[in-house]
Design a protein around this motif. Sequence first.
Motif, PDB file in Angstrom:
ATOM      1  N   VAL A 161      29.715  13.106 -42.109  1.00  0.00           N
ATOM      2  CA  VAL A 161      29.981  13.687 -40.786  1.00  0.00           C
ATOM      3  C   VAL A 161      30.698  15.036 -40.910  1.00  0.00           C
ATOM      4  O   VAL A 161      30.441  15.963 -40.134  1.00  0.00           O
ATOM      5  CB  VAL A 161      30.724  12.691 -39.853  1.00  0.00           C
ATOM      6  CG1 VAL A 161      32.094  12.385 -40.348  1.00  0.00           C
ATOM      7  CG2 VAL A 161      30.793  13.189 -38.427  1.00  0.00           C
ATOM      8  N   GLY A 162      31.535  15.147 -41.940  1.00  0.00           N
ATOM      9  CA  GLY A 162      32.263  16.405 -42.150  1.00  0.00           C
ATOM     10  C   GLY A 162      31.315  17.564 -42.450  1.00  0.00           C
ATOM     11  O   GLY A 162      31.498  18.675 -41.942  1.00  0.00           O
ATOM     12  N   ARG A 163      30.290  17.291 -43.247  1.00  0.00           N
ATOM     13  CA  ARG A 163      29.317  18.356 -43.568  1.00  0.00           C
ATOM     14  C   ARG A 163      28.538  18.765 -42.317  1.00  0.00           C
ATOM     15  O   ARG A 163      28.258  19.933 -42.104  1.00  0.00           O
ATOM     16  CB  ARG A 163      28.371  17.898 -44.674  1.00  0.00           C
ATOM     17  CG  ARG A 163      29.069  17.936 -46.021  1.00  0.00           C
ATOM     18  CD  ARG A 163      28.128  17.587 -47.153  1.00  0.00           C
ATOM     19  NE  ARG A 163      28.804  17.751 -48.432  1.00  0.00           N
ATOM     20  CZ  ARG A 163      28.479  17.107 -49.540  1.00  0.00           C
ATOM     21  NH1 ARG A 163      27.468  16.263 -49.541  1.00  0.00           N
ATOM     22  NH2 ARG A 163      29.154  17.325 -50.658  1.00  0.00           N
ATOM     23  N   GLY A 192      34.198  20.966 -48.144  1.00  0.00           N
ATOM     24  CA  GLY A 192      34.552  22.392 -48.116  1.00  0.00           C
ATOM     25  C   GLY A 192      35.319  22.709 -46.850  1.00  0.00           C
ATOM     26  O   GLY A 192      35.245  23.805 -46.286  1.00  0.00           O
ATOM     27  N   ALA A 193      36.083  21.695 -46.366  1.00  0.00           N
ATOM     28  CA  ALA A 193      36.857  21.851 -45.127  1.00  0.00           C
ATOM     29  C   ALA A 193      37.930  22.917 -45.310  1.00  0.00           C
ATOM     30  O   ALA A 193      38.264  23.303 -46.434  1.00  0.00           O
ATOM     31  CB  ALA A 193      37.493  20.519 -44.753  1.00  0.00           C
ATOM     32  N   SER A 225      28.443  12.169 -29.689  1.00  0.00           N
ATOM     33  CA  SER A 225      28.636  12.157 -31.134  1.00  0.00           C
ATOM     34  C   SER A 225      29.845  13.037 -31.467  1.00  0.00           C
ATOM     35  O   SER A 225      30.317  13.810 -30.636  1.00  0.00           O
ATOM     36  CB  SER A 225      27.388  12.703 -31.831  1.00  0.00           C
ATOM     37  OG  SER A 225      27.320  14.107 -31.631  1.00  0.00           O
ATOM     38  N   MET A 226      30.307  12.928 -32.699  1.00  0.00           N
ATOM     39  CA  MET A 226      31.455  13.751 -33.120  1.00  0.00           C
ATOM     40  C   MET A 226      31.089  15.233 -33.010  1.00  0.00           C
ATOM     41  O   MET A 226      31.905  16.052 -32.614  1.00  0.00           O
ATOM     42  CB  MET A 226      31.813  13.433 -34.573  1.00  0.00           C
ATOM     43  CG  MET A 226      32.145  11.989 -34.812  1.00  0.00           C
ATOM     44  SD  MET A 226      33.876  11.662 -34.537  1.00  0.00           S
ATOM     45  CE  MET A 226      34.377  11.466 -36.237  1.00  0.00           C
ATOM     46  N   VAL A 227      29.840  15.558 -33.393  1.00  0.00           N
ATOM     47  CA  VAL A 227      29.422  16.968 -33.346  1.00  0.00           C
ATOM     48  C   VAL A 227      29.368  17.453 -31.899  1.00  0.00           C
ATOM     49  O   VAL A 227      29.869  18.521 -31.569  1.00  0.00           O
ATOM     50  CB  VAL A 227      28.063  17.169 -34.059  1.00  0.00           C
ATOM     51  CG1 VAL A 227      27.500  18.554 -33.800  1.00  0.00           C
ATOM     52  CG2 VAL A 227      28.211  16.939 -35.563  1.00  0.00           C
ATOM     53  N   GLU A 228      28.781  16.619 -31.035  1.00  0.00           N
ATOM     54  CA  GLU A 228      28.715  16.984 -29.609  1.00  0.00           C
ATOM     55  C   GLU A 228      30.102  17.203 -29.033  1.00  0.00           C
ATOM     56  O   GLU A 228      30.367  18.193 -28.351  1.00  0.00           O
ATOM     57  CB  GLU A 228      28.102  15.814 -28.823  1.00  0.00           C
ATOM     58  CG  GLU A 228      26.671  15.959 -28.424  1.00  0.00           C
ATOM     59  CD  GLU A 228      26.161  14.633 -27.840  1.00  0.00           C
ATOM     60  OE1 GLU A 228      24.987  14.375 -28.042  1.00  0.00           O
ATOM     61  OE2 GLU A 228      26.943  13.864 -27.237  1.00  0.00           O
ATOM     62  N   ARG A 240      28.584  22.527 -40.614  1.00  0.00           N
ATOM     63  CA  ARG A 240      27.362  23.280 -40.278  1.00  0.00           C
ATOM     64  C   ARG A 240      27.376  23.689 -38.811  1.00  0.00           C
ATOM     65  O   ARG A 240      27.119  24.836 -38.462  1.00  0.00           O
ATOM     66  CB  ARG A 240      26.114  22.418 -40.552  1.00  0.00           C
ATOM     67  CG  ARG A 240      25.499  22.652 -41.924  1.00  0.00           C
ATOM     68  CD  ARG A 240      24.086  22.076 -42.007  1.00  0.00           C
ATOM     69  NE  ARG A 240      24.031  20.648 -41.720  1.00  0.00           N
ATOM     70  CZ  ARG A 240      24.260  19.694 -42.606  1.00  0.00           C
ATOM     71  NH1 ARG A 240      24.536  19.999 -43.857  1.00  0.00           N
ATOM     72  NH2 ARG A 240      24.196  18.423 -42.270  1.00  0.00           N
ATOM     73  N   ALA A 241      27.706  22.717 -37.950  1.00  0.00           N
ATOM     74  CA  ALA A 241      27.695  22.996 -36.507  1.00  0.00           C
ATOM     75  C   ALA A 241      28.755  24.037 -36.138  1.00  0.00           C
ATOM     76  O   ALA A 241      28.546  24.862 -35.245  1.00  0.00           O
ATOM     77  CB  ALA A 241      27.934  21.705 -35.735  1.00  0.00           C
TER      78      ALA A 241
END
Length: 213
Positions: free
Chosen positions: A52-54, A80-81, A21-24, A58-59
């Motif tokens: 996905v940005g949020r 809030g990037a 995933s993008m987060v991974e 968080r991550a």
Amino acid sequence: MKSFDLSLYLVLDPDLCRDHSMVETTMAAIAGGATLIQLRDKKAGTEGLIRVGRELMRAMEGTNVPLIVNDDIDAAIAIGAHGLHVGQDDLPSQIARDRLGPDKIIGLSIESEDVAQKVDHTIVDYVGIGPIFATATKPDHKPAIGFDGLEKLVRMVGLPSVAIGGLKGEHALPALESGADGIAVVSAICGQPDPKQATAYIAQKLKSARAYL
Ligand code: TZP
Ligand code: MG
């Protein structure tokens, strides 16, 4: 506080990330030494980018690595990037600055001398220069400029800069020798079987390049 390190700039591409995933991918890349993350998804739409940005924000909390959104200022604001990256065909940087305020990072893509001459140093924080090589990741890219082109544009612009386009760890040395502050990659990390190891490999090449220069 607006601080950023362009050394190892990961541009996320969901099509290439596939198996992770993008987060991974992002967290693996940060563990491997990525210094800046850009969320670039041409298909997601604003709502999809915000979702996905949020998750990414968080991550990434507590990592000190900024998240920059490509093109979509509404998504960047909603997330809030830490900043926005725009190309020549996107929102003018002045309008981006007016909406984002002074504390957000604004990056601009440049690919030719004409464009380099017009960069407003009072607005733009860094430039992405390329493509250095032709790349399948961005099918509509402008002609490749090579490291000679990079060197010329880095000198002309005189802003922090990152090289992009077909780059791998082996290109850390010529990119830094050309005056860039770092390299931006998509496929050298996204879609690699082990994104952390792939990132650590590039980080190691950057380290040796710095030691050599
Ligand atoms: N802008 C210029 S080239 C490029 C972008 C976003 C894609 C770079 O992808 P890769 O896989 O690192 O060649
Ligand atoms: Mg763009």
